[in-house]
Design a protein around this motif. Structure first.
Motif, PDB file in Angstrom:
ATOM      1  N   UNK A   1       0.725  -1.139   0.151  1.00 49.41           N
ATOM      2  CA  UNK A   1      -0.070  -0.039  -0.219  1.00 49.41           C
ATOM      3  C   UNK A   1       1.058   1.166   0.097  1.00 49.41           C
ATOM      4  N   UNK A   2       0.534   2.245  -0.731  1.00 54.45           N
ATOM      5  CA  UNK A   2       0.923   3.620  -0.880  1.00 54.45           C
ATOM      6  C   UNK A   2       0.395   4.802  -0.334  1.00 54.45           C
ATOM      7  N   UNK A   3       0.380   5.716   0.411  1.00 49.38           N
ATOM      8  CA  UNK A   3      -0.292   6.686   0.683  1.00 49.38           C
ATOM      9  C   UNK A   3       0.630   7.819   0.546  1.00 49.38           C
ATOM     10  N   UNK A   4       0.010   9.154   0.438  1.00 47.97           N
ATOM     11  CA  UNK A   4       0.453  10.292   0.699  1.00 47.97           C
ATOM     12  C   UNK A   4       1.674  10.375  -0.462  1.00 47.97           C
ATOM     13  N   UNK A   5       1.586  10.051  -1.584  1.00 51.38           N
ATOM     14  CA  UNK A   5       2.481  10.354  -2.594  1.00 51.38           C
ATOM     15  C   UNK A   5       3.947   9.312  -2.240  1.00 51.38           C
TER      16      UNK A   5
ATOM     17  N   UNK B   1       9.690  -5.759   1.646  1.00 45.78           N
ATOM     18  CA  UNK B   1      10.236  -4.766   2.588  1.00 45.78           C
ATOM     19  C   UNK B   1       9.963  -3.690   1.945  1.00 45.78           C
ATOM     20  N   UNK B   2      10.153  -2.575   2.768  1.00 45.66           N
ATOM     21  CA  UNK B   2      10.214  -0.969   2.776  1.00 45.66           C
ATOM     22  C   UNK B   2      11.700  -0.748   3.591  1.00 45.66           C
ATOM     23  N   UNK B   3      12.475   0.002   2.653  1.00 48.49           N
ATOM     24  CA  UNK B   3      13.742   0.446   2.990  1.00 48.49           C
ATOM     25  C   UNK B   3      13.586   1.807   3.556  1.00 48.49           C
TER      26      UNK B   3
ATOM     27  N   UNK C   1       4.602  -1.001   8.257  1.00 48.48           N
ATOM     28  CA  UNK C   1       4.563   0.261   7.440  1.00 48.48           C
ATOM     29  C   UNK C   1       5.848   1.253   7.898  1.00 48.48           C
ATOM     30  N   UNK C   2       6.196   2.072   7.056  1.00 50.36           N
ATOM     31  CA  UNK C   2       7.086   3.327   7.239  1.00 50.36           C
ATOM     32  C   UNK C   2       6.594   4.521   6.894  1.00 50.36           C
ATOM     33  N   UNK C   3       6.762   5.431   7.875  1.00 44.73           N
ATOM     34  CA  UNK C   3       6.421   6.820   7.674  1.00 44.73           C
ATOM     35  C   UNK C   3       7.386   7.719   7.473  1.00 44.73           C
ATOM     36  N   UNK C   4       7.678   8.474   6.305  1.00 42.84           N
ATOM     37  CA  UNK C   4       8.953   9.298   6.379  1.00 42.84           C
ATOM     38  C   UNK C   4       8.360  10.829   6.955  1.00 42.84           C
TER      39      UNK C   4
ATOM     40  N   UNK D   1       2.968   0.764   3.530  1.00 48.51           N
ATOM     41  CA  UNK D   1       2.849  -0.760   4.175  1.00 48.51           C
ATOM     42  C   UNK D   1       2.542  -1.815   3.367  1.00 48.51           C
ATOM     43  N   UNK D   2       2.835  -3.113   4.033  1.00 48.42           N
ATOM     44  CA  UNK D   2       2.731  -4.160   3.636  1.00 48.42           C
ATOM     45  C   UNK D   2       1.563  -5.013   4.345  1.00 48.42           C
ATOM     46  N   UNK D   3       0.605  -5.180   3.767  1.00 50.79           N
ATOM     47  CA  UNK D   3      -0.466  -5.803   4.278  1.00 50.79           C
ATOM     48  C   UNK D   3      -0.457  -7.172   4.494  1.00 50.79           C
TER      49      UNK D   3
END
Lengths: 93, 93
Positions: A5-9, B14-16, A27-30, A14-16
């Motif tokens: 999943x990809x949000x906010x450009x 994965x998300x790097x 998931x990861x948030x920058x 995240x990986x569901x």
């Protein structure tokens, strides 16, 4: 299978997956501030880094370091902000 | 920015990201057995679920439940297996 999943450009990704019938995402948030809406209630656990969250639009920000978690009601919304890239686990309750 | 990685026909994804100059990935492994090679040394932490790992081709499998971690030398290889979808954090050391 896994769902990417990809949000906010792409700033939140995240990986569901599902285990024992329970849905989760890793998931990861920058860095940035993001507004999320929930369908199901969820528990967010900070896995690496630190998140701040508030649960009303003008509420106080609460900081959650790695290892801590917070729960959010279903059919609600919350704001999250990260000052550095942060990994989380979201469990749908 | 975040980098989405997919291995083993999407069975490991994965998300790097990078924080303070240190590379990490947040990932998920679906059931199966996988052989990984390392470049840099890394620490794998199980975030949700359970992984088994062995560090030589015929070595004993060691089980790592959520919250536990193991470290792997650089320029080496290891096997991982998961019986159910499992989320992990990989920190490159």
């Amino acid at each position: 299978m896994l769902k990417h999943n990809s949000y906010f450009d792409g700033k939140v990704q995240s990986l569901g997956f599902e285990r024992n019938g329970r849905k989760q995402t890793a998931g990861v948030i920058i860095p940035g501030e993001y507004h999320f809406s929930t369908d199901a209630p969820e528990r967010m656990t900070v896995v690496s880094g630190e998140l701040s969250a508030r649960f009303t639009p003008t509420g106080a920000w609460v900081t959650y370091p790695a290892g801590s978690s917070f729960e959010v009601a279903g059919k609600s919304a919350f704001d999250v902000k990260a000052g550095a890239p942060t990994a989380y686990l979201c469990e749908f309750l």
